[in-house]
Scaffold this active site. Structure first.
Site, mmCIF file in Angstrom:
data_model
loop_
_atom_site.group_PDB
_atom_site.id
_atom_site.type_symbol
_atom_site.label_atom_id
_atom_site.label_comp_id
_atom_site.label_asym_id
_atom_site.label_seq_id
_atom_site.Cartn_x
_atom_site.Cartn_y
_atom_site.Cartn_z
ATOM 1 N N SER A 1 0.603 -1.118 0.066
ATOM 2 C CA SER A 1 0.028 -0.158 -0.065
ATOM 3 C C SER A 1 1.063 1.291 0.084
ATOM 4 C CB SER A 1 -0.641 0.014 1.518
ATOM 5 O OG SER A 1 -1.820 1.119 1.353
ATOM 6 N N SER A 2 0.237 2.219 1.602
ATOM 7 C CA SER A 2 1.463 3.457 0.926
ATOM 8 C C SER A 2 0.755 4.230 1.543
ATOM 9 C CB SER A 2 1.030 4.202 -0.466
ATOM 10 O OG SER A 2 1.626 5.694 -0.696
ATOM 11 N N TYR B 1 -4.489 7.261 -6.560
ATOM 12 C CA TYR B 1 -3.517 6.891 -5.827
ATOM 13 C C TYR B 1 -3.521 6.497 -4.507
ATOM 14 C CZ TYR B 1 1.407 5.134 -3.814
ATOM 15 O OH TYR B 1 2.483 4.621 -3.966
ATOM 16 N N LYS C 1 -4.652 2.899 -2.590
ATOM 17 C CA LYS C 1 -3.764 2.583 -1.988
ATOM 18 C C LYS C 1 -4.278 2.162 -0.501
ATOM 19 C CE LYS C 1 -0.697 2.045 -4.434
ATOM 20 N NZ LYS C 1 0.401 0.824 -4.600
#
Length: 250
Positions: free
Chosen positions: A135-136, A149, A153
């Protein structure tokens, strides 16, 4: 500490550069066999040559579901099974137009779902089945990547924790890793450093450690979560960001 990865069999998507390549290298260094994939055939060939005989792989677009499923099945056949699945590919679609939303859905989220589903028959036969999704930190806070994005994520973390609950009784673990800003040659942050130096310095200043992370630091977290050493760790999202984010995780 022996992670217990010797002899384990893994697939890692997006594994010719950056975090993905570091994951493949680390798993192999720990004794695992690893199948890699990426879009560019020349980069796959170069990476396979560097990784050595414990690696196999091919060029493919992970948004092509049939090709992705075939690669997983062929990898499992070559290895005699699968123990570890690492979903690493991202479209890195930061824009807010329809194409970015579509690419983020197909590459970041749907590829993760298709990868896991393709690998499930093999993970069910493993004595140490493990799923790790990438993920982020953009999935847990509003930052410059708050559009498609960050949205997908965040969805990956939700999906992964749902898998953990559903698969726990089968002995299959599922965890995610949320990297912070990660710098490497040819990566997005090097491009930003070269083309948007003011923004790069602003981003760098947000890191209390005074630096960005490295692919190896992210790979270390993935290797642990993928390993039998983390046998009672499932349903977690491990943030590896040098205290970049300030949200408290309970």
């Amino acid at each position: 500490m022996d992670l217990g990865l010797s002899g384990k069999k893994a697939v890692v998507t997006g594994s010719t550069k950056g975090i993905g390549r570091a994951i493949a290298e680390t798993l192999i260094a720990e004794g695992a066999q690893v199948a890699i994939c990426a879009r560019k055939a020349d980069e796959v060939e170069e990476t396979l040559a560097a990784l050595g005989p414990q690696a196999t792989g091919q060029a493919l677009d992970v948004s092509d579901a049939p090709a992705l499923r075939s690669w997983v099945a062929e990898s499992a056949e070559a290895f005699g099974g699968l123990d570890i699945v690492v979903a690493n590919v991202s479209a890195l679609a930061i824009g807010d137009d329809e194409d970015c939303w579509r690419r983020s859905f197909e590459v970041d989220l749907l590829h993760t779902v298709n990868l896991v589903e393709a690998a499930m028959p093999f993970l069910e036969k493993s004595e140490a089945g493990a799923i790790v999704t990438i993920s982020s930190v953009s999935g847990r806070e509003i930052d410059f990547a708050a559009g498609p994005y960050g949205t997908f994520k965040a969805a990956i973390v939700h999906y992964t924790q749902g898998l953990a609950h559903k698969l726990a009784a089968q002995g299959i673990r599922a965890n995610s890793v949320s990297p912070g800003n990660t710098y490497f040659p040819g990566g997005v942050w090097q491009q930003i450093e070269q083309n948007q130096p003011d923004f790069f310095q602003e981003a760098l200043a947000l890191n209390p450690t005074g630096r960005m992370g490295t692919p190896q630091e992210m790979a270390n977290a993935v290797a642990f979560l993928a390993s039998p050493a983390a046998s009672f760790v499932t349903g977690t999202n491990l943030v590896v960001d040098g205290a970049l984010t300030r949200g408290v995780q309970f």
